[in-house]
Structures are given as C-alpha cells and as structure tokens.
Design an enzyme around this catalytic site. Structure first.
Site, mmCIF file in Angstrom:
data_model
loop_
_atom_site.group_PDB
_atom_site.id
_atom_site.type_symbol
_atom_site.label_atom_id
_atom_site.label_comp_id
_atom_site.label_asym_id
_atom_site.label_seq_id
_atom_site.Cartn_x
_atom_site.Cartn_y
_atom_site.Cartn_z
ATOM 1 N N ASP A 144 -8.368 5.710 0.637
ATOM 2 C CA ASP A 144 -7.172 4.905 0.886
ATOM 3 C C ASP A 144 -6.361 5.551 2.015
ATOM 4 O OD1 ASP A 144 -5.413 2.708 -1.030
ATOM 5 O OD2 ASP A 144 -4.337 3.829 0.513
ATOM 6 N N ILE A 145 -5.829 4.728 2.907
ATOM 7 C CA ILE A 145 -5.085 5.231 4.066
ATOM 8 C C ILE A 145 -3.742 5.844 3.662
ATOM 9 C CG2 ILE A 145 -3.769 3.139 4.669
ATOM 10 C CD1 ILE A 145 -4.731 3.554 7.571
ATOM 11 N N HIS A 163 -10.692 -5.316 -4.832
ATOM 12 C CA HIS A 163 -10.933 -3.879 -4.717
ATOM 13 C C HIS A 163 -10.404 -3.155 -5.951
ATOM 14 C CE1 HIS A 163 -6.947 -4.657 -3.009
ATOM 15 N NE2 HIS A 163 -6.600 -3.445 -3.429
ATOM 16 N N LEU A 164 -11.046 -2.039 -6.254
ATOM 17 C CA LEU A 164 -10.580 -1.118 -7.291
ATOM 18 C C LEU A 164 -10.017 0.119 -6.620
ATOM 19 C CD1 LEU A 164 -13.640 -0.860 -9.752
ATOM 20 C CD2 LEU A 164 -11.786 -2.516 -9.816
ATOM 21 N N HIS A 165 -8.958 0.653 -7.191
ATOM 22 C CA HIS A 165 -8.460 1.976 -6.801
ATOM 23 C C HIS A 165 -9.047 2.989 -7.770
ATOM 24 C CE1 HIS A 165 -4.920 0.548 -4.315
ATOM 25 N NE2 HIS A 165 -5.177 -0.547 -5.022
HETATM 26 P P1 5GP Z 1 -3.422 -3.143 -3.205
HETATM 27 O O1 5GP Z 1 -1.981 -2.886 -2.960
HETATM 28 O O2 5GP Z 1 -3.849 -4.485 -2.628
HETATM 29 O O3 5GP Z 1 -3.886 -2.953 -4.614
HETATM 30 O O4 5GP Z 1 -4.208 -2.005 -2.405
HETATM 31 C C1 5GP Z 1 -4.410 -2.043 -1.047
HETATM 32 C C2 5GP Z 1 -4.622 -0.622 -0.606
HETATM 33 O O5 5GP Z 1 -5.199 -0.642 0.694
HETATM 34 C C3 5GP Z 1 -3.335 0.193 -0.492
HETATM 35 O O6 5GP Z 1 -3.394 1.313 -1.354
HETATM 36 C C4 5GP Z 1 -3.295 0.616 0.983
HETATM 37 O O7 5GP Z 1 -2.825 1.933 1.171
HETATM 38 C C5 5GP Z 1 -4.746 0.459 1.416
HETATM 39 N N1 5GP Z 1 -4.908 0.135 2.820
HETATM 40 C C6 5GP Z 1 -4.210 -0.783 3.526
HETATM 41 N N2 5GP Z 1 -4.666 -0.832 4.784
HETATM 42 C C7 5GP Z 1 -5.671 0.073 4.885
HETATM 43 C C8 5GP Z 1 -6.527 0.475 5.953
HETATM 44 O O8 5GP Z 1 -6.472 -0.009 7.087
HETATM 45 N N3 5GP Z 1 -7.444 1.442 5.684
HETATM 46 C C9 5GP Z 1 -7.548 2.009 4.436
HETATM 47 N N4 5GP Z 1 -8.471 2.949 4.280
HETATM 48 N N5 5GP Z 1 -6.755 1.640 3.396
HETATM 49 C C10 5GP Z 1 -5.836 0.687 3.623
#
Ligand code: 5GP
Ligand code: ZN
Length: 114
Positions: free
Chosen positions: A31-32, A100-102
């Site tokens: 994650d970024i 996606h899963l974290h």
């Molecule tokens: P959500 O909030 O949808 O559950 O998770 C999206 C995740 O994607 C966030 O934790 C965010 O930090 C990550 N993310 C967003 N843009 C990018 C990117 O360009 N590259 C990577 N590696 N992670 C990203």
C-alpha cells in the site's frame, strides 16, 4: 479492465507498484500509504467495483483472495497475527472502487475499528 480505474492501471502495468505476488487471478503489492509496518493490498485482476457487486459466480475468486492473504501473511512471518480488511462502499471507507483486501500486520490492532 475499466479505463479510469487506478487498480486496473496497476494490473496493466501502466502505474508502477511494488509487486510481491502475482498469479492469474490476483496481484499483491505494498500500500502506498501504509497503516501498519506491513500493509499489503491483494487485488483481483478482474475489475469488480466492490464486494457489493460480487455474485455467486465470484465465489472462487473471493476464496482465492482470502486464501492468498493467508499465504502472503505466512510468507511475511506475521506469526503474532494480522488483520484482513475489505472496505466496501462509502460507509465501509472504500476509496478505490476495485475489489481488494488489505493485509495489515506488525503491530497490535484495535477493536472496534474506526
Ligand atoms: P480502500 O480505501 O479503497 O479500502 O483502499 C485503497 C488503498 O489503496 C488505500 O489504502 C490507499 O493507500 C491505496 N492506494 C491508493 N492509491 C495507490 C497507489 O497508487 N499505489 C498503491 N500501492 N496504493 C494505493
Ligand atoms: Zn479496476
């Protein structure tokens, strides 16, 4: 592939990501904006906007993602435990509309989540 989707662009290689695992169904990368010492994302290669869009036909894909999360956790020796999170929709805190899963680990997690 959805042309305006960030994670589809990562799957296509148009946006770089630190890939840690890949197979025909999924991709795993860091994650970024990490929220824990280990914070990885496991994304489906298929563009599915969220779990709310999944149907019974997606059950093998969902099972695969979950099983891979466990495998990746083992390979990162998260022996003390970890958390798998699947944010879904606005109230679920989802910000990227691609399934996606974290995988979070390396520190104790609080409950309830924020
Ligand atoms: P959500 O909030 O949808 O559950 O998770 C999206 C995740 O994607 C966030 O934790 C965010 O930090 C990550 N993310 C967003 N843009 C990018 C990117 O360009 N590259 C990577 N590696 N992670 C990203
Ligand atoms: Zn997508």
């Amino acid at each position: 592939m959805a042309s305006d989707c960030l994670f589809c662009k990562i799957v296509a290689g148009d946006i770089p990501a630190k890939c840690l695992y890949e197979d025909e169904l999924c991709l795993c990368f860091a994650d970024i904006n990490p929220q824990a010492p280990t914070h990885l994302l496991l994304i489906s290669k298929l563009h599915l906007p969220s779990l709310a869009h999944a149907t019974p036909q997606h059950a093998p894909l969902l099972g695969h993602l979950l099983a891979k999360a466990g495998e990746v956790a083992r390979s990162h020796t998260l022996d003390r435990g970890y958390r798998v999170v699947l944010n879904t929709g606005a109230d679920g805190g989802q910000t990227v509309d691609h399934l996606h899963l974290h995988l979070l680990g390396g520190r104790p997690m609080a409950w309830p989540p924020g």
